[in-house]
Scaffold this motif. Structure first.
Motif, PDB file in Angstrom:
ATOM      1  N   GLY A 341       0.808  -1.212   0.000  1.00 48.48           N
ATOM      2  CA  GLY A 341       0.000   0.000   0.000  1.00 48.48           C
ATOM      3  C   GLY A 341       0.838   1.258   0.000  1.00 48.48           C
ATOM      4  N   PHE A 342       1.925   1.261   0.769  1.00 43.35           N
ATOM      5  CA  PHE A 342       2.825   2.409   0.805  1.00 43.35           C
ATOM      6  C   PHE A 342       3.414   2.672  -0.575  1.00 43.35           C
ATOM      7  CE2 PHE A 342       6.929   4.417   1.285  1.00 43.35           C
ATOM      8  CZ  PHE A 342       6.728   5.376   2.274  1.00 43.35           C
ATOM      9  N   SER A 343       3.831   1.608  -1.237  1.00 41.52           N
ATOM     10  CA  SER A 343       4.394   1.745  -2.577  1.00 41.52           C
ATOM     11  C   SER A 343       3.359   2.304  -3.546  1.00 41.52           C
ATOM     12  CB  SER A 343       4.912   0.393  -3.074  1.00 41.52           C
ATOM     13  OG  SER A 343       5.340   0.491  -4.416  1.00 41.52           O
ATOM     14  N   SER A 344       2.125   1.784  -3.477  1.00 44.15           N
ATOM     15  CA  SER A 344       1.074   2.262  -4.370  1.00 44.15           C
ATOM     16  C   SER A 344       0.816   3.751  -4.176  1.00 44.15           C
ATOM     17  CB  SER A 344      -0.222   1.475  -4.131  1.00 44.15           C
ATOM     18  OG  SER A 344      -0.085   0.139  -4.544  1.00 44.15           O
ATOM     19  N   PHE A 345       0.796   4.210  -2.929  1.00 45.30           N
ATOM     20  CA  PHE A 345       0.569   5.633  -2.676  1.00 45.30           C
ATOM     21  C   PHE A 345       1.655   6.485  -3.338  1.00 45.30           C
ATOM     22  CE2 PHE A 345       1.547   9.457  -0.256  1.00 45.30           C
ATOM     23  CZ  PHE A 345       0.325  10.105  -0.277  1.00 45.30           C
ATOM     24  N   GLY A 346       2.912   6.116  -3.154  1.00 40.97           N
ATOM     25  CA  GLY A 346       3.999   6.886  -3.734  1.00 40.97           C
ATOM     26  C   GLY A 346       3.954   6.916  -5.247  1.00 40.97           C
TER      27      GLY A 346
END
Length: 414
Positions: A341-346
Motif C-alpha cells: 500500500g505504501f508503494s502504491s501511494f507513492g
C-alpha cells in the motif's frame, strides 16, 4: 571522463519491452491479489479492471512525455519541464519512496517462497546485493538477464494456470464481508502496485536507441502483454479458490496449486516462478530508482554524489549502491502487505503529476487524446486516497517530510 557524464544509449525496443514486462510480472501475480481480495471480495475483477484503466491512461501519458523528454528521471523531469520544479520534486520523491518500498517487497517475496522464515530476511538482503551488483556492471547485462527471467516466468506461469484449471473445479466465489465502492477502489490501488513497471522504461529514456519511437512502443507493448495475463490469473484464482480463501492466503498461486492433484510437482513450479518473478521485478526496480535518483541529484534535489556515473559501466553507481543499502535496511523492519500500500501511494502520486504534465502538451508532442490524461489524473487521486490507512498515513508523512526537507535546503542555499 567526467563523473557526471551522460548514460549510453544501448537498449533496443525489445530490450525495453523485456525490462518493462519483467518489472510488472511479479508483484501482483504473487502478492497483491490476496490483500486486494480482502478489500473487494467477489468484486476483485472489477477492481482489476479499474486498476488497468488507470494504468493504461498513465502509460499513454508516460509514453507521450518520454517521447518529448528522452532522458533519465521520468516524471521528475516531465514535472519540472511542464509544471515547475516543485511538481517535479513531488513526482520524483513519490517515485523514489514508493519504489524503494517495492524493492523491499520484491526481495521479501523472493525469500518467502524459497527459504523458511528464519532465513528470509538474510536471503532477501543477499538478493538485493546480488542484483545491485548486476545493475552496477552495466544496463546491457540488466537487459539480457531480464529477457531470460521474462521467458522463464511466462512459461512457468502458463503451466501453473493450465494445471490449476485442469485439476480443480470452480467454487462459489463468495464474499469476504460487505463491499462498496471504497472496497473496490482500495483493491484497485493495491493491484496498481502490479501495473507500475512500465515506468521503468521511461526512467531509462537516456539509454534507449531512437527514444521518440522506442519508448512509446515499448510501454504500450509491455502493457498489452501484462493486462491479459493479470486478468486471466485473477479469474483463475477467484474461480478456483473463492474470495474468502484468496483473501486469507499469503501465497495465492501456491494455495491454488495445493488444491490440485498435481500438488507434488506443481508446488515447486510455483515456487520457482514466484522466485524468478520477484527477482526480475527487483532487478528492474533497482535500475529505475537509481536513474530517478540520478536525475534528482543532477538538479540538487537529492545529494549531488548520487549523480555520479561510472566511467566504465555508464551506470549511476553511487545511487544504486545507496539504494541497495537502504533497501537492505528496510527488509529488516517492513511488513509485506503494508509496504504494498505504501508503494502504491507513492507511485500513484508520481503518475498524478505525469498526467497533469501530459495535459499541457500540444502540437506534434501530443500523441494521445486529453481525456485519457483527465481519467488518469482523477483515477490516481482517487486510488491514492483510498489505500489502507496503515499505508496512507506513513505515505503522506514521508511525502510531506521530503517536501519540508527540500524547502529547508533551498532556503539555506538562498
Amino acid at each position: 571522463m567526467s563523473s557526471q557524464t551522460s548514460l549510453a544509449r544501448r537498449l533496443s525496443t525489445t530490450d525495453a519491452v523485456h525490462i518493462g514486462v519483467g518489472s510488472m510480472v511479479g508483484a501482483g501475480l504473487f502478492t497483491a491479489f490476496a490483500p486486494a481480495a480482502a478489500a473487494a471480495g467477489a468484486l476483485l475483477l472489477l477492481a482489476l479492471l479499474v486498476a488497468a484503466v488507470v494504468a493504461f491512461c498513465n502509460a499513454t501519458s508516460s509514453a507521450q512525455l518520454a517521447a518529448q523528454y528522452p532522458t533519465s528521471g521520468g516524471t521528475y523531469v516531465y514535472g519540472r519541464e511542464r509544471l515547475g520544479h516543485w511538481w517535479g520534486f513531488i513526482a520524483g520523491w513519490g517515485f523514489v519512496i514508493g519504489k524503494t518500498a517495492s524493492c523491499a517487497a520484491m526481495a521479501m517475496t523472493f525469500a518467502a517462497y524459497v527459504v523458511p522464515g528464519a532465513w528470509q530476511r538474510p536471503v532477501a538482503i543477499a538478493a538485493v546485493i546480488g542484483l545491485a551488483a548486476v545493475n552496477y556492471h552495466g544496463v546491457t547485462r540488466t537487459a539480457r538477464l531480464a529477457r531470460v527471467l521474462v521467458a522463464v516466468i511466462l512459461a512457468l506461469l502458463a503451466l501453473t494456470l493450465v494445471a490449476v484449471v485442469a485439476g480443480t473445479a470452480p467454487v462459489h466465489v463468495g464474499e469476504s464481508g460487505p463491499v462498496g465502492w471504497t472496497g473496490v477502489t482500495q483493491a484497485a490501488a493495491l493491484l496498481f502496485f502490479a501495473f507500475a513497471g512500465y515506468a521503468r522504461i521511461a526512467t531509462m529514456g537516456e539509454e534507449v536507441t531512437d527514444p521518440r519511437r522506442t519508448i512509446p512502443r515499448a510501454i504500450v507493448i509491455s502493457f498489452a502483454v501484462v493486462v491479459p495475463l493479470y486478468g486471466i490469473t485473477g479469474w483463475v484464482l477467484l474461480d478456483r479458490l473463492g474470495a474468502p480463501a484468496l483473501a486469507a492466503t499469503e501465497a495465492p498461486l501456491r494455495s491454488a496449486a495445493e488444491t490440485t492433484p498435481y500438488a507434488a510437482w506443481l508446488g515447486p513450479v510455483v515456487i520457482v516462478a514466484a522466485a524468478v518473478a520477484a527477482l526480475g521485478a527487483l532487478l528492474s526496480l533497482i535500475a529505475g530508482v537509481g536513474r530517478t535518483a540520478l536525475a534528482m541529484a543532477r538538479e540538487r534535489d537529492l545529494p549531488t554524489p548520487l549523480a555520479r556515473v561510472h566511467p566504465k559501466y555508464a551506470v549511476p553507481h553511487v545511487a544504486e549502491v545507496a539504494l541497495a543499502a537502504i533497501v537492505s535496511l528496510l527488509v529488516l523492519v517492513v511488513d509485506l502487505r503494508e509496504v504494498i500500500g505504501f508503494s502504491s501511494f507513492g507511485v500513484l502520486t508520481y503518475y498524478a503529476v505525469a498526467n497533469a504534465a501530459a495535459l499541457t502538451q500540444s502540437g506534434r508532442d501530443r500523441l494521445y487524446p486529453r481525456p485519457l490524461q483527465v481519467v488518469g489524473l482523477v483515477g490516481c487521486i482517487v486510488l491514492a486516497s483510498t489505500v489502507p490507512t496503515e499505508s496512507l498515513i506513513p505515505g503522506v508523512a514521508v511525502l510531506v517530510a521530503g517536501m519540508a526537507g527540500r524547502a529547508v535546503v533551498r532556503r539555506a542555499r538562498g
